[in-house]
Design a protein around this motif. Structure first.
Motif, PDB file in Angstrom:
ATOM      1  N   UNK A  67      50.486  62.687  51.187  1.00 52.83           N
ATOM      2  CA  UNK A  67      50.350  63.329  49.874  1.00 52.83           C
ATOM      3  C   UNK A  67      50.171  62.253  48.813  1.00 52.83           C
ATOM      4  N   UNK A  68      48.931  62.015  48.436  1.00 58.82           N
ATOM      5  CA  UNK A  68      48.654  60.948  47.464  1.00 58.82           C
ATOM      6  C   UNK A  68      49.098  61.300  46.053  1.00 58.82           C
ATOM      7  N   UNK A  69      49.485  62.552  45.829  1.00 57.63           N
ATOM      8  CA  UNK A  69      50.032  62.895  44.507  1.00 57.63           C
ATOM      9  C   UNK A  69      51.474  62.413  44.373  1.00 57.63           C
ATOM     10  N   UNK A  84      57.862  61.884  41.767  1.00 58.18           N
ATOM     11  CA  UNK A  84      59.056  62.120  42.577  1.00 58.18           C
ATOM     12  C   UNK A  84      58.741  63.025  43.759  1.00 58.18           C
ATOM     13  N   UNK A  85      59.350  62.704  44.897  1.00 61.78           N
ATOM     14  CA  UNK A  85      59.135  63.520  46.086  1.00 61.78           C
ATOM     15  C   UNK A  85      59.239  62.680  47.345  1.00 61.78           C
ATOM     16  N   UNK A  86      58.867  63.282  48.463  1.00 59.01           N
ATOM     17  CA  UNK A  86      58.897  62.607  49.757  1.00 59.01           C
ATOM     18  C   UNK A  86      57.525  62.695  50.397  1.00 59.01           C
ATOM     19  N   UNK A  87      57.135  61.616  51.056  1.00 56.48           N
ATOM     20  CA  UNK A  87      55.796  61.539  51.628  1.00 56.48           C
ATOM     21  C   UNK A  87      55.857  60.720  52.911  1.00 56.48           C
ATOM     22  N   UNK A  88      54.917  60.959  53.820  1.00 61.32           N
ATOM     23  CA  UNK A  88      54.820  60.161  55.038  1.00 61.32           C
ATOM     24  C   UNK A  88      53.653  59.193  54.907  1.00 61.32           C
ATOM     25  N   UNK A  89      53.913  57.924  55.175  1.00 52.71           N
ATOM     26  CA  UNK A  89      52.863  56.909  55.217  1.00 52.71           C
ATOM     27  C   UNK A  89      52.556  56.634  56.686  1.00 52.71           C
ATOM     28  N   UNK A  90      51.278  56.754  57.049  1.00 55.77           N
ATOM     29  CA  UNK A  90      50.873  56.644  58.447  1.00 55.77           C
ATOM     30  C   UNK A  90      50.023  55.391  58.632  1.00 55.77           C
ATOM     31  N   UNK A 107      60.181  58.887  46.841  1.00 50.36           N
ATOM     32  CA  UNK A 107      59.798  58.345  45.535  1.00 50.36           C
ATOM     33  C   UNK A 107      60.833  58.802  44.506  1.00 50.36           C
ATOM     34  N   UNK A 108      61.487  57.836  43.883  1.00 52.42           N
ATOM     35  CA  UNK A 108      62.546  58.095  42.913  1.00 52.42           C
ATOM     36  C   UNK A 108      61.977  58.118  41.496  1.00 52.42           C
TER      37      UNK A 108
END
Length: 392
Positions: A67-69, A84-90, A107-108
């Protein structure tokens, strides 16, 4: 004539045909990231690194974000927080799309801008103490604004024979006068002073009593207490002008003092196999901290050049598996005369060898050196209570 030319060319063609093709590197079977969960603030970055197996295999990595946002990732694995949020980097091998690994990134909120100290005020300009008496000046000083990000003060005495000060507690040692200076530790340059007068009482000891040990900081993971020279480098060049002092210490039973004007490397500690676990659970919140004394801050500021370092490593040596900060901007340009509390966030440090990074679990080396004319200018330095902290 043609017959001879052809017979000459045949061996060359044969030799070229027999030259072996370069062997391709091994196929990547697995990709492993150095972190599988981390946090980063909005508009800040965090580097991820990938390794491959089996040994000897290599590949270009294709980096992507779920999620690039929330967070983006560069072609070299640097993650940038967006919202702010949570994302997976692959991370996926270009040579073998089945070989991949992921890191969950939280992301804080963006870091609040620092609120610098604007003023320091003593409730009275002068205090009188009997020899041996102690006074806590923290009860008589006000730091404004009240919401300053770092309201910590560093304290110094103009005359250690008359009065010593540690964390604001002044102890009178002999008759005379001393100026006690309280300086903001946040780099704002704000300070205030008061005077301490100790009247004559007769029979002053020629050597002041060092008094009780200052209290230990409960949040500090100690790298070296500086109470002795057990882990100070044995190199004779770096031990010139070196002593362990008690009067004026900031923590524990002593501090290390060095009078130097011939050596760029002021303090070097090597613990060898006696490694220290810095207890770092979040590098974004970790700090290297220590007390630093300088007798003439203006002289240090004037003579220190760029390129010097404060450095820690887990290799037992400098410039390998190490983090470093610039000693001019982090010390020389900020300190005041006397004791200064130095706070160096890991987030502001640089890796000496990014491909072989620093591991805080096994810290065993520390040094400070200054470039420029400071290396050949005589000054008195002190260091005490080198350690690690982690902000809440």
């Amino acid at each position: 004539m043609k017959k001879y030319i052809l017979s000459f060319l045949i061996p060359i063609v044969a030799a070229c045909a027999l030259r072996p093709e370069p062997m391709p590197s091994k196929m990547v079977m697995a990709v492993t990231l150095d972190s599988h969960a981390c946090s980063v603030r909005v508009d800040e970055t965090w580097p991820l690194r990938a390794s491959f197996s089996p040994a000897g295999s290599s590949s270009v990595i294709a980096w992507s974000s779920s999620d690039e946002s929330v967070a983006t990732v560069s072609t070299t694995g640097t993650v940038t927080g967006v919202a702010e949020g949570t994302v997976r980097i692959i991370a996926t091998s270009v040579r073998n799309g089945e070989a991949s690994d992921t890191c969950e990134v939280t992301v804080l909120p963006p870091r609040e801008p620092d609120v610098l100290v604007q003023s320091i005020r003593f409730s009275q300009p002068q205090f009188e103490l009997e020899k041996g008496a102690t006074l806590d000046l923290n009860e008589y000083v006000t730091v404004l604004p009240e919401n300053a990000t770092n309201p910590v003060l560093t304290w110094s005495s103009s005359n250690l024979t008359v009065a010593i000060v540690a964390r604001g507690k002044v102890t009178a040692r002999a008759s005379g006068s001393a100026v006690i200076k309280a300086s903001a530790a946040d780099g704002s340059g704000v300070y205030a002073s008061c005077s301490v007068k100790v009247p004559e009482s007769g029979g002053d000891d020629p050597t002041p009593d060092p008094g009780e040990d200052p209290p230990a900081d409960p949040d500090l993971v100690m790298f070296d207490s500086c109470d002795n020279l057990d882990f100070f480098t044995a190199n004779p060049r770096h031990r010139t002008g070196l002593t362990v002092e008690k009067i004026g210490r900031q923590e524990g039973s002593g501090f290390i003092q060095r009078v130097s004007g011939t050596d760029a490397e002021i303090f070097i500690f090597g613990r060898g196999a006696n490694v220290v676990d810095a207890k770092v659970t979040d590098p974004a919140k970790a700090q290297l901290v220590f007390w630093f004394f300088i007798d003439d801050a203006a002289k240090l500021r004037r003579t220190a050049g760029p390129g010097g370092r404060i450095e820690i490593s887990h290799s037992g040596a400098p410039s390998l598996q190490a983090l470093y900060w610039d000693s001019k901007s982090c010390i020389a340009d900020k300190v005041s005369d006397g004791w200064n509390y130095i706070v160096l966030p890991f987030a502001d440090a640089k890796e000496v060898t990014p491909d072989n990074p620093f591991n805080p679990l096994g810290t065993n080396y520390f040094r400070i050196y200054f470039n420029g004319a400071a290396a050949s200018t005589e000054m008195t330095y002190g260091i005490d209570a080198i350690g690690f902290k982690q902000t809440k």
